[in-house]
Design a protein around this motif. Structure first.
Motif, PDB file in Angstrom:
ATOM      1  N   LYS A  17       0.839  -1.208   0.000  1.00 37.38           N
ATOM      2  CA  LYS A  17       0.000   0.000   0.000  1.00 37.38           C
ATOM      3  C   LYS A  17       0.872   1.254   0.000  1.00 37.38           C
ATOM      4  O   LYS A  17       0.583   2.221  -0.692  1.00 37.38           O
ATOM      5  N   PHE A  18       1.939   1.227   0.791  1.00 36.75           N
ATOM      6  CA  PHE A  18       2.851   2.365   0.836  1.00 36.75           C
ATOM      7  C   PHE A  18       3.479   2.604  -0.532  1.00 36.75           C
ATOM      8  O   PHE A  18       3.509   3.736  -1.025  1.00 36.75           O
ATOM      9  N   ALA A  19       3.965   1.541  -1.160  1.00 38.61           N
ATOM     10  CA  ALA A  19       4.592   1.662  -2.480  1.00 38.61           C
ATOM     11  C   ALA A  19       3.592   2.161  -3.508  1.00 38.61           C
ATOM     12  O   ALA A  19       3.896   3.054  -4.313  1.00 38.61           O
ATOM     13  N   LEU A  20       2.379   1.605  -3.485  1.00 38.52           N
ATOM     14  CA  LEU A  20       1.354   2.039  -4.433  1.00 38.52           C
ATOM     15  C   LEU A  20       0.959   3.494  -4.174  1.00 38.52           C
ATOM     16  O   LEU A  20       0.711   4.252  -5.107  1.00 38.52           O
ATOM     17  N   MET A  21       0.938   3.898  -2.917  1.00 42.49           N
ATOM     18  CA  MET A  21       0.650   5.291  -2.582  1.00 42.49           C
ATOM     19  C   MET A  21       1.694   6.215  -3.210  1.00 42.49           C
ATOM     20  O   MET A  21       1.357   7.274  -3.745  1.00 42.49           O
ATOM     21  N   MET A  22       2.940   5.803  -3.167  1.00 47.15           N
ATOM     22  CA  MET A  22       4.011   6.590  -3.781  1.00 47.15           C
ATOM     23  C   MET A  22       3.807   6.696  -5.298  1.00 47.15           C
ATOM     24  O   MET A  22       4.018   7.755  -5.892  1.00 47.15           O
ATOM     25  N   ILE A  23       3.394   5.603  -5.910  1.00 43.83           N
ATOM     26  CA  ILE A  23       3.130   5.595  -7.359  1.00 43.83           C
ATOM     27  C   ILE A  23       1.958   6.506  -7.682  1.00 43.83           C
ATOM     28  O   ILE A  23       1.995   7.274  -8.652  1.00 43.83           O
ATOM     29  N   ILE A  24       0.908   6.457  -6.855  1.00 41.28           N
ATOM     30  CA  ILE A  24      -0.265   7.311  -7.070  1.00 41.28           C
ATOM     31  C   ILE A  24       0.118   8.788  -6.960  1.00 41.28           C
ATOM     32  O   ILE A  24      -0.278   9.601  -7.801  1.00 41.28           O
ATOM     33  N   ILE A  25       0.897   9.127  -5.967  1.00 39.57           N
ATOM     34  CA  ILE A  25       1.310  10.528  -5.794  1.00 39.57           C
ATOM     35  C   ILE A  25       2.122  11.001  -6.993  1.00 39.57           C
ATOM     36  O   ILE A  25       1.886  12.086  -7.526  1.00 39.57           O
ATOM     37  N   ALA A  26       3.085  10.194  -7.417  1.00 44.05           N
ATOM     38  CA  ALA A  26       3.911  10.572  -8.568  1.00 44.05           C
ATOM     39  C   ALA A  26       3.064  10.679  -9.836  1.00 44.05           C
ATOM     40  O   ALA A  26       3.232  11.614 -10.629  1.00 44.05           O
ATOM     41  N   SER A  27       2.136   9.750 -10.012  1.00 43.66           N
ATOM     42  CA  SER A  27       1.266   9.772 -11.196  1.00 43.66           C
ATOM     43  C   SER A  27       0.340  10.982 -11.175  1.00 43.66           C
ATOM     44  O   SER A  27       0.118  11.630 -12.203  1.00 43.66           O
ATOM     45  N   TYR A  28      -0.213  11.271 -10.003  1.00 41.18           N
ATOM     46  CA  TYR A  28      -1.107  12.424  -9.867  1.00 41.18           C
ATOM     47  C   TYR A  28      -0.345  13.725 -10.119  1.00 41.18           C
ATOM     48  O   TYR A  28      -0.846  14.633 -10.774  1.00 41.18           O
ATOM     49  N   ASN A  29       0.866  13.799  -9.616  1.00 44.41           N
ATOM     50  CA  ASN A  29       1.694  14.984  -9.860  1.00 44.41           C
ATOM     51  C   ASN A  29       1.913  15.173 -11.364  1.00 44.41           C
ATOM     52  O   ASN A  29       1.803  16.294 -11.875  1.00 44.41           O
ATOM     53  N   ASP A  30       2.211  14.095 -12.059  1.00 48.53           N
ATOM     54  CA  ASP A  30       2.379  14.178 -13.513  1.00 48.53           C
ATOM     55  C   ASP A  30       1.084  14.625 -14.187  1.00 48.53           C
ATOM     56  O   ASP A  30       1.106  15.428 -15.122  1.00 48.53           O
ATOM     57  N   ALA A  31      -0.054  14.111 -13.691  1.00 52.82           N
ATOM     58  CA  ALA A  31      -1.350  14.494 -14.264  1.00 52.82           C
ATOM     59  C   ALA A  31      -1.607  15.994 -14.075  1.00 52.82           C
ATOM     60  O   ALA A  31      -2.115  16.659 -14.976  1.00 52.82           O
ATOM     61  N   ILE A  32      -1.236  16.511 -12.927  1.00 50.64           N
ATOM     62  CA  ILE A  32      -1.388  17.951 -12.675  1.00 50.64           C
ATOM     63  C   ILE A  32      -0.541  18.745 -13.667  1.00 50.64           C
ATOM     64  O   ILE A  32      -1.012  19.683 -14.298  1.00 50.64           O
TER      65      ILE A  32
END
Length: 113
Positions: free
Chosen positions: A60-75
């Motif tokens: 979950k922690f690793a996936l959370m990191m991926i989500i944050i990085a992906s969301y940042n790219d989306a922004i």
């Protein structure tokens, strides 16, 4: 050990996510795998996996990191979808709790120096 939060993305978490949500496996030169596999077009898929697939704390922690990085790219790319808001709100709340824990640990560590 079960009640402790991860401090970094572990090899075990990577292996679990590669198997469970079919992310690309790291190669021998991979560094910061969670940023290498982030993808702004897959934020919705990552959020779905976070909420619906059985993951341990490290995964979950690793996936959370991926989500944050992906969301940042989306922004940065102007691709943010409103449907992500409620799921991200819950995840960001968990992140804030984690950051607070890390901050407290950091303060304790600084006092030791």
């Amino acid at each position: 050990m079960e009640n402790k939060y991860p401090k970094y993305v572990t090899k075990r978490a990577i292996e679990g996510l590669v198997k469970k949500i079919k992310l690309p496996a790291p190669d021998e030169f991979s560094q910061d795998w969670e940023y290498e596999v982030s993808d702004s077009s897959k934020v919705g898929e990552f959020l779905y996996a976070y909420k619906n697939i059985e993951l341990n704390k490290e995964e979950k922690f690793a996936l959370m990191m991926i989500i944050i990085a992906s969301y940042n790219d989306a922004i940065l790319e102007g691709k943010v979808e409103k449907s992500w808001a409620s799921s991200l709100g819950i995840i960001f709340l968990k992140i804030l709790i984690f950051i607070r824990i890390v901050f407290i640990i950091g303060l304790c560590w600084m006092r030791m120096i």
